[in-house]
Design a protein around this motif. Structure first.
Motif, PDB file in Angstrom:
ATOM      1  N   UNK A   1       0.864  -1.289   0.066  1.00 36.88           N
ATOM      2  CA  UNK A   1      -0.115  -0.024   0.005  1.00 36.88           C
ATOM      3  C   UNK A   1       0.855   1.261   0.216  1.00 36.88           C
ATOM      4  N   UNK A   2       2.046   1.344   0.939  1.00 37.32           N
ATOM      5  CA  UNK A   2       2.647   2.212   0.796  1.00 37.32           C
ATOM      6  C   UNK A   2       3.538   2.774  -0.440  1.00 37.32           C
ATOM      7  N   UNK A   3       4.051   1.828  -1.112  1.00 35.87           N
ATOM      8  CA  UNK A   3       4.752   1.890  -2.318  1.00 35.87           C
ATOM      9  C   UNK A   3       3.744   2.506  -3.468  1.00 35.87           C
ATOM     10  N   UNK A   4       2.540   1.947  -3.467  1.00 37.14           N
ATOM     11  CA  UNK A   4       1.464   2.202  -4.360  1.00 37.14           C
ATOM     12  C   UNK A   4       1.065   3.780  -4.044  1.00 37.14           C
ATOM     13  N   UNK A   5       0.753   4.030  -2.891  1.00 39.31           N
ATOM     14  CA  UNK A   5       0.419   5.487  -2.683  1.00 39.31           C
ATOM     15  C   UNK A   5       1.519   6.545  -3.008  1.00 39.31           C
ATOM     16  N   UNK A   6       2.848   6.024  -2.420  1.00 40.61           N
ATOM     17  CA  UNK A   6       3.983   6.802  -2.756  1.00 40.61           C
ATOM     18  C   UNK A   6       4.145   7.173  -4.203  1.00 40.61           C
ATOM     19  N   UNK A   7       3.929   6.079  -4.975  1.00 41.31           N
ATOM     20  CA  UNK A   7       4.160   6.424  -6.396  1.00 41.31           C
ATOM     21  C   UNK A   7       3.014   7.289  -7.108  1.00 41.31           C
ATOM     22  N   UNK A   8       1.776   7.166  -6.269  1.00 38.87           N
ATOM     23  CA  UNK A   8       0.926   8.137  -6.850  1.00 38.87           C
ATOM     24  C   UNK A   8       1.144   9.431  -6.480  1.00 38.87           C
ATOM     25  N   UNK A   9       1.550   9.851  -5.257  1.00 42.99           N
ATOM     26  CA  UNK A   9       1.973  11.082  -4.877  1.00 42.99           C
ATOM     27  C   UNK A   9       3.266  11.630  -5.571  1.00 42.99           C
ATOM     28  N   UNK A  10       4.037  10.902  -5.881  1.00 49.13           N
ATOM     29  CA  UNK A  10       5.308  11.084  -6.628  1.00 49.13           C
ATOM     30  C   UNK A  10       4.738  11.546  -8.078  1.00 49.13           C
ATOM     31  N   UNK A  11       3.995  10.853  -8.763  1.00 49.12           N
ATOM     32  CA  UNK A  11       3.387  11.197  -9.963  1.00 49.12           C
ATOM     33  C   UNK A  11       2.546  12.514  -9.855  1.00 49.12           C
ATOM     34  N   UNK A  12       1.766  12.634  -8.872  1.00 49.71           N
ATOM     35  CA  UNK A  12       0.888  13.876  -8.741  1.00 49.71           C
ATOM     36  C   UNK A  12       1.966  14.952  -8.548  1.00 49.71           C
ATOM     37  N   UNK A  13       3.003  15.025  -7.748  1.00 53.25           N
ATOM     38  CA  UNK A  13       3.960  16.072  -7.564  1.00 53.25           C
ATOM     39  C   UNK A  13       4.645  16.357  -8.661  1.00 53.25           C
ATOM     40  N   UNK A  14       5.046  15.453  -9.632  1.00 53.89           N
ATOM     41  CA  UNK A  14       5.537  15.826 -10.893  1.00 53.89           C
ATOM     42  C   UNK A  14       4.465  16.255 -12.023  1.00 53.89           C
ATOM     43  N   UNK A  15       3.311  15.848 -12.045  1.00 48.76           N
ATOM     44  CA  UNK A  15       2.443  16.453 -12.854  1.00 48.76           C
ATOM     45  C   UNK A  15       2.118  17.933 -12.780  1.00 48.76           C
ATOM     46  N   UNK A  16       2.073  18.252 -11.258  1.00 42.33           N
ATOM     47  CA  UNK A  16       1.478  19.517 -10.877  1.00 42.33           C
ATOM     48  C   UNK A  16       2.619  20.360 -10.763  1.00 42.33           C
ATOM     49  N   UNK A  17       3.748  20.137 -10.940  1.00 42.39           N
ATOM     50  CA  UNK A  17       5.052  21.167 -10.962  1.00 42.39           C
ATOM     51  C   UNK A  17       5.492  21.429  -9.555  1.00 42.39           C
ATOM     52  N   UNK A  18       5.218  20.702  -8.556  1.00 35.49           N
ATOM     53  CA  UNK A  18       5.417  20.763  -7.351  1.00 35.49           C
ATOM     54  C   UNK A  18       7.139  20.690  -7.139  1.00 35.49           C
ATOM     55  N   UNK A  19       7.818  19.648  -7.954  1.00 39.54           N
ATOM     56  CA  UNK A  19       9.284  19.548  -8.058  1.00 39.54           C
ATOM     57  C   UNK A  19       9.807  20.169  -9.019  1.00 39.54           C
ATOM     58  N   UNK A  20       9.505  21.278  -9.478  1.00 39.71           N
ATOM     59  CA  UNK A  20      10.073  22.386 -10.497  1.00 39.71           C
ATOM     60  C   UNK A  20      10.987  21.634 -11.648  1.00 39.71           C
ATOM     61  N   UNK A  21      12.288  21.640 -11.589  1.00 36.69           N
ATOM     62  CA  UNK A  21      13.240  21.804 -12.941  1.00 36.69           C
ATOM     63  C   UNK A  21      13.198  20.322 -13.307  1.00 36.69           C
ATOM     64  N   UNK A  22      13.291  19.203 -12.622  1.00 33.68           N
ATOM     65  CA  UNK A  22      13.276  17.966 -13.138  1.00 33.68           C
ATOM     66  C   UNK A  22      12.067  17.098 -12.633  1.00 33.68           C
ATOM     67  N   UNK A  23      11.063  17.274 -13.325  1.00 31.50           N
ATOM     68  CA  UNK A  23       9.838  16.491 -12.704  1.00 31.50           C
ATOM     69  C   UNK A  23       9.850  14.946 -12.677  1.00 31.50           C
ATOM     70  N   UNK A  24      10.485  14.370 -13.293  1.00 39.87           N
ATOM     71  CA  UNK A  24      10.863  12.802 -13.040  1.00 39.87           C
ATOM     72  C   UNK A  24      11.617  12.526 -11.808  1.00 39.87           C
ATOM     73  N   UNK A  25      12.775  13.177 -11.817  1.00 41.31           N
ATOM     74  CA  UNK A  25      13.654  13.049 -10.742  1.00 41.31           C
ATOM     75  C   UNK A  25      13.121  13.210  -9.468  1.00 41.31           C
ATOM     76  N   UNK A  26      12.346  14.762  -9.440  1.00 42.23           N
ATOM     77  CA  UNK A  26      11.609  15.239  -8.388  1.00 42.23           C
ATOM     78  C   UNK A  26      10.477  14.147  -7.994  1.00 42.23           C
ATOM     79  N   UNK A  27       9.912  13.689  -8.829  1.00 42.81           N
ATOM     80  CA  UNK A  27       8.927  12.584  -8.463  1.00 42.81           C
ATOM     81  C   UNK A  27       9.254  11.515  -7.688  1.00 42.81           C
TER      82      UNK A  27
END
Length: 155
Positions: free
Chosen positions: A29-55
């Motif tokens: 559950x943790x891995x699935x939720x965290x992956x979802x949060x990472x994808x959301x962070x990358x998609x919404x621009x929360x992680x700025x310059x390098x979306x994939x790495x930031x996600x």
């Protein structure tokens, strides 16, 4: 023990008739939720310059809390070795309830005083909301922890 329930260090999951380790299910559950949060962070621009790495970094940083949440949701307390039968009736539960109630009072007083000061000092009213909320949560956690430790020490 005598109740026929097999107990283990981490307990069993309530899902699937208790066949699965609660820790394994929680990690999934943790891995699935965290992956979802990472994808959301990358998609919404929360992680700025390098979306994939930031996600990916965002997902790695949130996998622990997400797994802990998953564990709380799936574990059957009756299958944890050494778990208290009725934790709500324990001394520690009373300490926590008093600490949490006191912390709530502290937060209400702090918020009220902050509003009064912000009325007269406009610079305080201009603080970013995120900063104010982080401070508020930090004060609440510190107040509750300190009150709990004092109650535990008093016995």
């Amino acid at each position: 023990m005598g109740d026929g329930v097999a107990r283990s260090r981490w307990g069993r999951s309530r899902l699937g008739g208790g066949r699965w380790s609660a820790l394994a299910v929680a990690l999934l559950i943790g891995v699935v939720l965290a992956a979802g949060f990472g994808a959301l962070a990358a998609a919404t621009g929360v992680v700025a310059d390098h979306p994939l790495l930031g996600g990916v970094v965002f997902a790695v940083c949130t996998v622990g809390p997400c797994a802990a949440l998953g564990y709380l949701l799936v574990v059957d307390r009756d299958t944890i070795a050494g778990a208290t039968r009725r934790p709500e009736e324990s001394v520690e539960s009373g300490w926590y309830e008093r600490a949490a109630a006191g912390a709530l009072g502290d937060i209400v007083v702090l918020a009220g005083l902050t509003l009064v000061v912000a009325t007269f000092v406009p610079a305080i009213a201009d603080l970013p909301l995120r900063l104010v909320l982080v401070v508020l949560i930090g004060v609440a956690a510190a107040s509750c922890a300190l009150r709990y430790l004092v109650a535990r020490r008093k016995g």
